[in-house]
Design a protein around this motif. Structure first.
Motif, mmCIF file in Angstrom:
data_model
loop_
_atom_site.group_PDB
_atom_site.id
_atom_site.type_symbol
_atom_site.label_atom_id
_atom_site.label_comp_id
_atom_site.label_asym_id
_atom_site.label_seq_id
_atom_site.Cartn_x
_atom_site.Cartn_y
_atom_site.Cartn_z
ATOM 1 N N MET A 147 0.765 -1.172 0.162
ATOM 2 C CA MET A 147 -0.058 0.086 0.013
ATOM 3 C C MET A 147 0.769 1.161 -0.009
ATOM 4 O O MET A 147 0.564 2.251 -0.742
ATOM 5 C CB MET A 147 -0.907 -0.105 1.156
ATOM 6 C CG MET A 147 -1.965 1.313 1.453
ATOM 7 S SD MET A 147 -2.711 1.191 2.758
ATOM 8 C CE MET A 147 -1.625 1.591 4.016
ATOM 9 N N GLN A 148 1.825 1.148 0.785
ATOM 10 C CA GLN A 148 2.782 2.685 0.731
ATOM 11 C C GLN A 148 3.778 2.614 -0.408
ATOM 12 O O GLN A 148 3.738 3.799 -0.892
ATOM 13 C CB GLN A 148 3.655 2.250 2.098
ATOM 14 C CG GLN A 148 3.151 2.118 3.398
ATOM 15 C CD GLN A 148 2.602 3.664 3.774
ATOM 16 O OE1 GLN A 148 3.252 4.688 3.324
ATOM 17 N NE2 GLN A 148 1.519 3.547 4.452
ATOM 18 N N SER A 149 3.989 1.373 -1.048
ATOM 19 C CA SER A 149 4.824 1.608 -2.305
ATOM 20 C C SER A 149 3.874 2.244 -3.257
ATOM 21 O O SER A 149 4.332 3.096 -4.223
ATOM 22 C CB SER A 149 5.298 0.234 -2.687
ATOM 23 O OG SER A 149 5.824 0.339 -3.720
ATOM 24 N N THR A 150 2.633 1.769 -3.448
ATOM 25 C CA THR A 150 1.866 2.232 -4.586
ATOM 26 C C THR A 150 1.425 3.548 -4.440
ATOM 27 O O THR A 150 1.424 4.204 -5.399
ATOM 28 C CB THR A 150 0.773 1.429 -4.807
ATOM 29 O OG1 THR A 150 -0.172 1.307 -3.642
ATOM 30 C CG2 THR A 150 0.859 -0.129 -5.438
ATOM 31 N N ALA A 151 1.301 4.051 -3.300
ATOM 32 C CA ALA A 151 1.117 5.350 -2.849
ATOM 33 C C ALA A 151 2.099 6.279 -3.239
ATOM 34 O O ALA A 151 1.994 7.392 -3.789
ATOM 35 C CB ALA A 151 0.749 5.647 -1.406
ATOM 36 N N ALA A 152 3.433 5.810 -3.029
ATOM 37 C CA ALA A 152 4.734 6.536 -3.318
ATOM 38 C C ALA A 152 4.648 6.719 -4.810
ATOM 39 O O ALA A 152 5.005 7.874 -5.480
ATOM 40 C CB ALA A 152 5.916 5.955 -2.645
#
Length: 376
Positions: A147-152
Motif C-alpha cells: 500500500m505504501q509503495s503504490t501510494a509513493a
C-alpha cells in the motif's frame, strides 16, 4: 685733355655712387622685411587659468549583470503541446510557460491510483482478518508495504506530470522563445531565457592597491552609451574576498535600481566613485598643453603696450608645467602656472618663445569636464 678725363671720372663716381645707394636701399628693405618675419603678430585663442574643485574619484569600466537570470529548461523530454507565454513579456513566479504532452503520464497515473486503491482495500481487509487470526502478521506487513509503495508511485507520477508543465522560477522578463508547438525537446533543452532587470548588478575590477578605498555602501555613479548624459546611482554591495592572480585585480559588485529597465545584462558601463574629500586644482583645457618627450609646456601671455589692428598685443612665453589627472576636456596643472595666468588654448604650433600675439576667442577648444558625445 684734362676736361674729358674729369668728366669721365665724375661719371664713374656718379655711377658707382648710384650702385652703392641702390645696394643700401635693397639691404634696408631686406632688413625691414626680415624684422617683419622675425616677429610677426600671430592670432591665437587664450583664457585665464582658473581654480576648480574636484573630488578625488576612481574611474573604471564595468559590465551589467542581472540579480537573477537563467535559461529556463525542461527537466524531462517530451512533445510541446502548448506555449503559454509571449516573448519579451513580464511574468510572475509560477506562471505556466510551456506544457508538454502528459496524456501517457495521466493514464499511468490512473493505473497507479487504481492499484493504490486496491492495495489499501487489501490491507484494510487483511487487518480485520488478522484480528481474528485468519492471516499472519507477515501477510499484513506485506500488504502495508504494498500500500505504501503504490501510494509513493502515485506521488512520483504526479511529480513527473508537474515537471512537464514548465513554470517561471521567479518574477522577471522573458527573452526570445527557443521552442515551437509540436516540437520534441530533450531534457535540459532551453525554452526561453528569463531575467530580473530591477535591480541590476554592475561588476567592475579594481587594482589590489585601490581596494582599501572601496567600501561596502559607497555610492557609485554609472553611465552608459545607451543613454548619454544620464547617470545611474547605486551602492557597492559586495567586494570579492579573493584577488585574481592573473591581473591582481579584485572584483567589486554594485547594485543599482533599474525601474525603467534601461540597463540590460552585459552592457558596457563607466563607473565612478569618490574616495577622498574634494581638492582645488588649477585647470586648463587639455588642448592648451603641449605634450613633449622632454616635458609638458604651455604658452603664458604677458601684456605689452603695443596694438595691432586695434587689439592689444601680447608676448608669449614658454612655461614648463607639471600636469595631473584629466576630467573630460579639462586637465589639472599641479606646477608651473597660477590662477589668473592667461594661457594660449589654440594656435601653439605657430608660436615660439617670445612671439607676439593677439587674442581672438571666436573659436575656443572645449573646456567641459563632463562632455557629452553627440550622435550625428
Amino acid at each position: 685733355m684734362k676736361k674729358p678725363m674729369l668728366i669721365t671720372i665724375i661719371c664713374l663716381l656718379v655711377f658707382f655712387g648710384a650702385i652703392v645707394a641702390f645696394k643700401k636701399f635693397i639691404f634696408h628693405e631686406e632688413k625691414k622685411i626680415s624684422m617683419q618675419f622675425k616677429n610677426p603678430v600671430v592670432t591665437i585663442s587664450a583664457m585665464p587659468a582658473v581654480s576648480t574643485e574636484w573630488g578625488s574619484t576612481i574611474d573604471v569600466v564595468g559590465s551589467t549583470r542581472t540579480v537573477k537570470g537563467v535559461n529556463v529548461t525542461t527537466e524531462l523530454a517530451g512533445m510541446i503541446v502548448e506555449i503559454d507565454f509571449t516573448p519579451g513579456a513580464n511574468v510572475k513566479k509560477g506562471d505556466v510557460l510551456v506544457r508538454l504532452d502528459i496524456a501517457p503520464d495521466i493514464a499511468k497515473l490512473h493505473e497507479l491510483q487504481a492499484q493504490a486503491s486496491l492495495d489499501k482495500i487489501t490491507y484494510n481487509r487483511d487487518k480485520v482478518q488478522y484480528s481474528f487470526g485468519a492471516v499472519s502478521k507477515e501477510q499484513l506487513d506485506t500488504d502495508y508495504a504494498n500500500m505504501q509503495s503504490t501510494a509513493a508511485s502515485v506521488e512520483e507520477q504526479k511529480a513527473t506530470i508537474d515537471k512537464k508543465i514548465i513554470r517561471a522560477p521567479f518574477t522577471g522578463k522573458l527573452g526570445i522563445s527557443a521552442v515551437n508547438p509540436g516540437q520534441f525537446i530533450d531534457s535540459g533543452a532551453t525554452v526561453v531565457n528569463l531575467e530580473t532587470l530591477d535591480p541590476i548588478y554592475v561588476d567592475f575590477y579594481l587594482p589590489q592597491q585601490e581596494i582599501p578605498k572601496a567600501v561596502v555602501g559607497a555610492v557609485v555613479q554609472v553611465t552608459t552609451d545607451r543613454l548619454p548624459g544620464k547617470t545611474f546611482t547605486g551602492k557597492i554591495t559586495t567586494i570579492n574576498p579573493i584577488v585574481n592572480t592573473d591581473v591582481r585585480n579584485v572584483e567589486v559588485e554594485a547594485t543599482l535600481p533599474n525601474t525603467q529597465e534601461i540597463l540590460l545584462p552585459g552592457m558596457f558601463t563607466n563607473v565612478s566613485f569618490s574616495v577622498d574629500k574634494p581638492k582645488t586644482y588649477i585647470t586648463l583645457p587639455v588642448m592648451a598643453v603641449t605634450f613633449n618627450p622632454y616635458g609638458s609646456l604651455v604658452y603664458v601671455l604677458k601684456k605689452t603696450n603695443q596694438q595691432h589692428n586695434g587689439k592689444i598685443v601680447w608676448k608669449a612665453e614658454q612655461q614648463f608645467v607639471e600636469t595631473g589627472v584629466t576630467r573630460g576636456n579639462q586637465i589639472a596643472v599641479l606646477k608651473g602656472i597660477k590662477e589668473g595666468d592667461v594661457v594660449v588654448t589654440s594656435g601653439q604650433l605657430k608660436l615660439k618663445n617670445g612671439s607676439f600675439v593677439v587674442i581672438d576667442n571666436t573659436v575656443m577648444p572645449s573646456d567641459n569636464p563632463n562632455p557629452v558625445v553627440k550622435e550625428r
